[in-house]
Scaffold this active site. Sequence first.
Site, PDB file in Angstrom:
ATOM      1  N   HIS A 139       0.521  -0.832   0.328  1.00 55.68           N
ATOM      2  CA  HIS A 139       0.152   0.070  -0.071  1.00 55.68           C
ATOM      3  C   HIS A 139       0.939   1.288  -0.146  1.00 55.68           C
ATOM      4  CE1 HIS A 139      -0.124   0.772   4.767  1.00 55.68           C
ATOM      5  NE2 HIS A 139       0.343  -0.702   4.482  1.00 55.68           N
ATOM      6  N   ASP A 190       0.261   4.567   1.366  1.00 57.41           N
ATOM      7  CA  ASP A 190      -0.238   5.277   2.396  1.00 57.41           C
ATOM      8  C   ASP A 190       0.501   4.697   3.685  1.00 57.41           C
ATOM      9  OD1 ASP A 190      -1.726   3.326   2.519  1.00 57.41           O
ATOM     10  OD2 ASP A 190      -3.344   4.028   3.928  1.00 57.41           O
ATOM     11  N   GLU A 234      -5.165   2.020   2.734  1.00 56.90           N
ATOM     12  CA  GLU A 234      -4.978   0.760   3.356  1.00 56.90           C
ATOM     13  C   GLU A 234      -5.464   0.919   4.659  1.00 56.90           C
ATOM     14  OE1 GLU A 234      -3.665  -3.238   5.281  1.00 56.90           O
ATOM     15  OE2 GLU A 234      -2.952  -0.700   5.797  1.00 56.90           O
TER      16      GLU A 234
HETATM   17 ZN   LIG Z   1       0.823  -1.903   5.844  1.00 55.61          ZN
END
Ligand SMILES: [Zn+2]
Length: 369
Positions: free
Chosen positions: A73, A75, A136
């Site tokens: 992910h 973010d 996420e």
């Molecule tokens: Zn993570």
Amino acid sequence: MKEDIVEKFKRYVQVNSESGNEKEFADILKKELEILGLKVVQDQLTEAHHSNTSNIIATLEGDGEDSIFLCAHMDTVKPGLNIEPYEKDGNIYSKGETILGADDKAGIAVIMHTLEKVIQDEIPYRRIEVVFTVHEEGSLYGSKALDYSLIQSKKGLVLDSSGEVGGIVIKAPSKEKISAEVIGKSSHAGIAPEKGINAISVASEAISKMRLSNVDRETTANIGTMNGGDATNIVPDNVNVTGEVRSFKDKNRGKQIDHMKECIDDSIIKHKAQGKVTTEILYRGYEISEKDPFVREIIKAGEKAGIKMFTRDSKGGSDANVFNGHGIKTANLVIGTQNAHTMDEYIAIDSLIDCSKIIYNLLSIHKES
Ligand SMILES: [Zn+2]
């Protein structure tokens, strides 16, 4: 000279990408994936992504039919702006008042570095799909909103677990949220307290009757928030309570949710209050057998690099829960982040290197011995 994995990782963590604001980082990754020769698309941005950009799906046609996906992910949690990484004693830390962002930029650096290496070494490799998700942290928004028609692989790895490198998470619980609104009756707390129905008291009594914490071997439960009331001199007529239940077994989760509901309903009836309870399954659990051929392949890939491999479970959710929920067999590889979500977060340089070796061996096609 070619950028090494440490340089790449440090460069990535210096790009701001707190949850919901991943666009700047996504644009950089898209460009780098294209330069490597991958076909890059993004799924259609919707409100469900909860972001200023959408998920990246990049494909590298391989030398065999066998397709595998790798996911991380984009973010990070807060405070994640203007991160300054620095090296000390073989580890990378953040300087100052921020997280490091190894969760999950270590995963991204490993994927990008290994792709580069696989391509440059001109070894035969599988068909590879790279998925970089948005937002996420907290709610797995990106993987939930992902357009799964863009993915062909039936198996893959999320690189997003903390702990000791070599670990493969093959089992994770499902999670259900429970919210209750209790409505009492307001009244002056000094003049006529007996005319009121104290919503906070009603909710508290219900909570005091609940079995919480480690409910059984498979299940945990928690009440996390309670908000209500207006002033000390008013009997409160409203309170909102939220909590969660996690379990490796759906049956146990359902049983615990029913029990918590019952505690609230009983207290409401007893005190002639009103209210409603709502529940929502936030993600499904998964379990892959340690004998599963895909798990064996991951173990073999690590062992070939001299890394001690082992399977384990996790008490947390990740994008792997969502992928498994869509019928794509997905394990979560430990990438070695330590103290994730804190300002003491760090990662060992060896963890980055070892993870890259596991992935390199997994992507390459070798003859069965
Ligand atoms: Zn993570």
